[in-house]
Design a protein around this motif. Structure first.
Motif, PDB file in Angstrom:
ATOM      1  N   GLU A   1       0.820  -1.208   0.000  1.00  0.00           N
ATOM      2  CA  GLU A   1       0.000   0.000   0.000  1.00  0.00           C
ATOM      3  C   GLU A   1       0.856   1.260   0.000  1.00  0.00           C
ATOM      4  O   GLU A   1       0.381   2.347  -0.328  1.00  0.00           O
ATOM      5  CB  GLU A   1      -0.910   0.005   1.234  1.00  0.00           C
ATOM      6  N   LEU A   2       2.133   1.111   0.343  1.00  0.00           N
ATOM      7  CA  LEU A   2       3.028   2.264   0.358  1.00  0.00           C
ATOM      8  C   LEU A   2       3.247   2.819  -1.040  1.00  0.00           C
ATOM      9  O   LEU A   2       3.593   3.992  -1.194  1.00  0.00           O
ATOM     10  CB  LEU A   2       4.373   1.874   0.992  1.00  0.00           C
ATOM     11  N   LEU A   3       3.039   2.004  -2.061  1.00  0.00           N
ATOM     12  CA  LEU A   3       3.175   2.477  -3.432  1.00  0.00           C
ATOM     13  C   LEU A   3       2.202   3.627  -3.693  1.00  0.00           C
ATOM     14  O   LEU A   3       2.545   4.604  -4.371  1.00  0.00           O
ATOM     15  CB  LEU A   3       2.943   1.316  -4.398  1.00  0.00           C
ATOM     16  N   LYS A   4       1.006   3.535  -3.147  1.00  0.00           N
ATOM     17  CA  LYS A   4       0.004   4.583  -3.343  1.00  0.00           C
ATOM     18  C   LYS A   4       0.275   5.797  -2.451  1.00  0.00           C
ATOM     19  O   LYS A   4      -0.061   6.924  -2.813  1.00  0.00           O
ATOM     20  CB  LYS A   4      -1.388   4.032  -3.062  1.00  0.00           C
ATOM     21  N   ARG A   5       0.867   5.571  -1.301  1.00  0.00           N
ATOM     22  CA  ARG A   5       1.138   6.678  -0.375  1.00  0.00           C
ATOM     23  C   ARG A   5       2.347   7.502  -0.801  1.00  0.00           C
ATOM     24  O   ARG A   5       2.383   8.713  -0.616  1.00  0.00           O
ATOM     25  CB  ARG A   5       1.363   6.131   1.045  1.00  0.00           C
ATOM     26  N   TYR A   6       3.349   6.831  -1.369  1.00  0.00           N
ATOM     27  CA  TYR A   6       4.585   7.515  -1.757  1.00  0.00           C
ATOM     28  C   TYR A   6       4.971   7.145  -3.194  1.00  0.00           C
ATOM     29  O   TYR A   6       6.032   6.557  -3.434  1.00  0.00           O
ATOM     30  CB  TYR A   6       5.725   7.135  -0.803  1.00  0.00           C
ATOM     31  N   PRO A   7       4.128   7.477  -4.168  1.00  0.00           N
ATOM     32  CA  PRO A   7       4.400   7.001  -5.538  1.00  0.00           C
ATOM     33  C   PRO A   7       5.704   7.524  -6.125  1.00  0.00           C
ATOM     34  O   PRO A   7       6.409   6.787  -6.826  1.00  0.00           O
ATOM     35  CB  PRO A   7       3.186   7.512  -6.336  1.00  0.00           C
ATOM     36  N   GLU A   8       6.062   8.782  -5.858  1.00  0.00           N
ATOM     37  CA  GLU A   8       7.296   9.320  -6.434  1.00  0.00           C
ATOM     38  C   GLU A   8       8.521   8.636  -5.849  1.00  0.00           C
ATOM     39  O   GLU A   8       9.472   8.323  -6.571  1.00  0.00           O
ATOM     40  CB  GLU A   8       7.358  10.831  -6.220  1.00  0.00           C
ATOM     41  N   ALA A   9       8.510   8.396  -4.536  1.00  0.00           N
ATOM     42  CA  ALA A   9       9.640   7.711  -3.902  1.00  0.00           C
ATOM     43  C   ALA A   9       9.770   6.280  -4.423  1.00  0.00           C
ATOM     44  O   ALA A   9      10.873   5.803  -4.689  1.00  0.00           O
ATOM     45  CB  ALA A   9       9.479   7.718  -2.387  1.00  0.00           C
ATOM     46  N   VAL A  10       8.635   5.599  -4.563  1.00  0.00           N
ATOM     47  CA  VAL A  10       8.670   4.223  -5.069  1.00  0.00           C
ATOM     48  C   VAL A  10       9.166   4.201  -6.508  1.00  0.00           C
ATOM     49  O   VAL A  10       9.971   3.338  -6.894  1.00  0.00           O
ATOM     50  CB  VAL A  10       7.275   3.569  -4.946  1.00  0.00           C
ATOM     51  N   ALA A  11       8.710   5.156  -7.330  1.00  0.00           N
ATOM     52  CA  ALA A  11       9.176   5.225  -8.717  1.00  0.00           C
ATOM     53  C   ALA A  11      10.681   5.477  -8.775  1.00  0.00           C
ATOM     54  O   ALA A  11      11.394   4.882  -9.599  1.00  0.00           O
ATOM     55  CB  ALA A  11       8.426   6.326  -9.466  1.00  0.00           C
ATOM     56  N   LYS A  12      11.169   6.333  -7.907  1.00  0.00           N
ATOM     57  CA  LYS A  12      12.606   6.614  -7.858  1.00  0.00           C
ATOM     58  C   LYS A  12      13.390   5.354  -7.486  1.00  0.00           C
ATOM     59  O   LYS A  12      14.438   5.054  -8.087  1.00  0.00           O
ATOM     60  CB  LYS A  12      12.876   7.730  -6.848  1.00  0.00           C
ATOM     61  N   LEU A  13      12.878   4.598  -6.521  1.00  0.00           N
ATOM     62  CA  LEU A  13      13.544   3.360  -6.114  1.00  0.00           C
ATOM     63  C   LEU A  13      13.557   2.344  -7.247  1.00  0.00           C
ATOM     64  O   LEU A  13      14.589   1.725  -7.539  1.00  0.00           O
ATOM     65  CB  LEU A  13      12.840   2.772  -4.884  1.00  0.00           C
ATOM     66  N   LEU A  14      12.415   2.164  -7.905  1.00  0.00           N
ATOM     67  CA  LEU A  14      12.339   1.196  -8.996  1.00  0.00           C
ATOM     68  C   LEU A  14      13.256   1.593 -10.156  1.00  0.00           C
ATOM     69  O   LEU A  14      13.881   0.734 -10.788  1.00  0.00           O
ATOM     70  CB  LEU A  14      10.899   1.063  -9.480  1.00  0.00           C
ATOM     71  N   ALA A  15      13.331   2.896 -10.431  1.00  0.00           N
ATOM     72  CA  ALA A  15      14.217   3.361 -11.495  1.00  0.00           C
ATOM     73  C   ALA A  15      15.672   3.057 -11.162  1.00  0.00           C
ATOM     74  O   ALA A  15      16.460   2.633 -12.024  1.00  0.00           O
ATOM     75  CB  ALA A  15      14.013   4.854 -11.727  1.00  0.00           C
ATOM     76  N   PHE A  16      16.044   3.259  -9.903  1.00  0.00           N
ATOM     77  CA  PHE A  16      17.411   2.963  -9.452  1.00  0.00           C
ATOM     78  C   PHE A  16      17.716   1.477  -9.591  1.00  0.00           C
ATOM     79  O   PHE A  16      18.777   1.087 -10.103  1.00  0.00           O
ATOM     80  CB  PHE A  16      17.569   3.417  -8.003  1.00  0.00           C
ATOM     81  N   LEU A  17      16.790   0.630  -9.150  1.00  0.00           N
ATOM     82  CA  LEU A  17      17.019  -0.810  -9.186  1.00  0.00           C
ATOM     83  C   LEU A  17      17.038  -1.338 -10.617  1.00  0.00           C
ATOM     84  O   LEU A  17      17.914  -2.128 -10.993  1.00  0.00           O
ATOM     85  CB  LEU A  17      15.948  -1.532  -8.368  1.00  0.00           C
ATOM     86  N   ALA A  18      16.066  -0.909 -11.424  1.00  0.00           N
ATOM     87  CA  ALA A  18      15.989  -1.408 -12.801  1.00  0.00           C
ATOM     88  C   ALA A  18      17.211  -0.992 -13.612  1.00  0.00           C
ATOM     89  O   ALA A  18      17.712  -1.765 -14.438  1.00  0.00           O
ATOM     90  CB  ALA A  18      14.706  -0.910 -13.470  1.00  0.00           C
ATOM     91  N   ALA A  19      17.713   0.204 -13.368  1.00  0.00           N
ATOM     92  CA  ALA A  19      18.880   0.686 -14.122  1.00  0.00           C
ATOM     93  C   ALA A  19      20.101  -0.173 -13.860  1.00  0.00           C
ATOM     94  O   ALA A  19      20.978  -0.303 -14.727  1.00  0.00           O
ATOM     95  CB  ALA A  19      19.165   2.143 -13.762  1.00  0.00           C
ATOM     96  N   GLY A  20      20.184  -0.767 -12.677  1.00  0.00           N
ATOM     97  CA  GLY A  20      21.355  -1.565 -12.331  1.00  0.00           C
ATOM     98  C   GLY A  20      21.219  -3.041 -12.627  1.00  0.00           C
ATOM     99  O   GLY A  20      22.162  -3.809 -12.408  1.00  0.00           O
ATOM    100  N   GLU A  21      20.050  -3.475 -13.090  1.00  0.00           N
ATOM    101  CA  GLU A  21      19.848  -4.897 -13.400  1.00  0.00           C
ATOM    102  C   GLU A  21      20.722  -5.293 -14.583  1.00  0.00           C
ATOM    103  O   GLU A  21      20.609  -4.728 -15.663  1.00  0.00           O
ATOM    104  CB  GLU A  21      18.376  -5.174 -13.721  1.00  0.00           C
ATOM    105  N   GLN A  22      21.586  -6.289 -14.355  1.00  0.00           N
ATOM    106  CA  GLN A  22      22.529  -6.693 -15.401  1.00  0.00           C
ATOM    107  C   GLN A  22      22.624  -8.213 -15.469  1.00  0.00           C
ATOM    108  O   GLN A  22      23.539  -8.825 -14.938  1.00  0.00           O
ATOM    109  CB  GLN A  22      23.923  -6.100 -15.129  1.00  0.00           C
TER     110      GLN A  22
END
Length: 271
Positions: A200-221
């Motif tokens: 449910e935190l995805l809905k409460r803090y969408p920008e923070a969650v998007a920032k985290l996912l962007a960081f993680l996805a960028a490093g997936e190798q």
């Protein structure tokens, strides 16, 4: 071993007698073999109190150099005790210095195990207690580790601390900033995308969650990612909430790189 396992009960019955006769059983400096045996009894069934820690903490510290020889089960149990002390005890882990001495003494594996055990402890707190823990010492601890004090974070410890993100809901945006400022975590067989997509935190803090996912996805190798569909689902939930948030476009590019189907439809919904 039996006495060490029941030390909390004995301390309640007779504090002075227990301090003089039972606590020394855990003292590696007196008898290393006996102490190793008694620690097994204490770690499996024993527990501590703040009054006991006044006398016991020194014996915990004397085992720091020996943790590299412990089995995985013993190491987890020992670090579970230390995590509980860090979270619940009155003694301040930074001001008193025991946590910093632990980090300086043990090997990277033990630091990562301690961080994993912290995950379980933080998860059990209510939001008020989580906020208090964060403000009391955990935020300062994390900021210090990013500066290499007393030792730098490595990828496995960073991965263990990544699990704290959803645990620390009341301060999730601050936690995400610290995760993104540290070393990329060794995700290995992580299923974090599933946890994020379902939170449910995805809905409460969408920008923070998007920032985290962007960081993680960028490093997936190249690691096998078992929850790519959940990463897609998380982004799908984020777009209606923050359709003009720029990191989402970068995140979609990484989804395409990782072979996630349906990315074109996600991009079309961005503004």
């Amino acid at each position: 071993v039996i006495l060490a396992a029941q030390v909390h009960f004995l301390f309640y019955i007779s504090e002075d007698w227990t301090v003089q006769n039972v606590f020394p059983l855990l003292d590696t400096a007196i008898d290393a073999r006996r102490a190793e045996q008694c620690w097994q009894g204490f770690l499996w069934t024993g527990c501590w109190s703040d009054a006991m820690l006044t006398h016991l903490l020194v014996f915990y510290e004397r085992r720091f150099p020996l943790l590299k020889h412990e089995s995985d089960d013993m190491l987890r149990s020992y670090c579970g005790h230390l995590a509980g002390i860090a979270i619940y005890a009155l003694v301040h882990p930074l001001e008193e210095g025991w946590l910093l001495r632990f980090l300086l003494t043990v090997e990277p594996k033990a630091r990562a195990v301690w961080a994993n055990q912290m995950h379980s402890g933080i998860q059990a707190l209510d939001d008020a207690a989580k906020l208090n823990l964060w403000q009391r010492w955990l935020k300062a601890y994390w900021q210090g580790r990013l500066q290499g004090m007393p030792v730098p974070l490595d990828s496995k410890e960073s991965a263990a601390m990544l699990e704290w993100v959803l645990d620390l809901g009341p301060v999730l945006p601050e936690v995400v900033d610290l995760i993104c400022a540290g070393p990329y975590p060794d995700l290995e067989h992580s299923m974090l995308y599933y946890s994020i997509a379902e939170s449910e935190l995805l809905k409460r803090y969408p920008e923070a969650v998007a920032k985290l996912l962007a960081f993680l996805a960028a490093g997936e190798q190249g690691r096998p990612i078992y929850d790519l569909d959940n990463l897609h689902a998380a982004v799908e939930k984020l777009i209606p909430l923050i359709p003009d948030f720029k990191p989402l476009r970068t995140l979609c590019n990484d989804l395409a790189r990782l072979g996630v189907p349906g990315v074109a439809d996600l991009v079309a919904r961005l503004t």
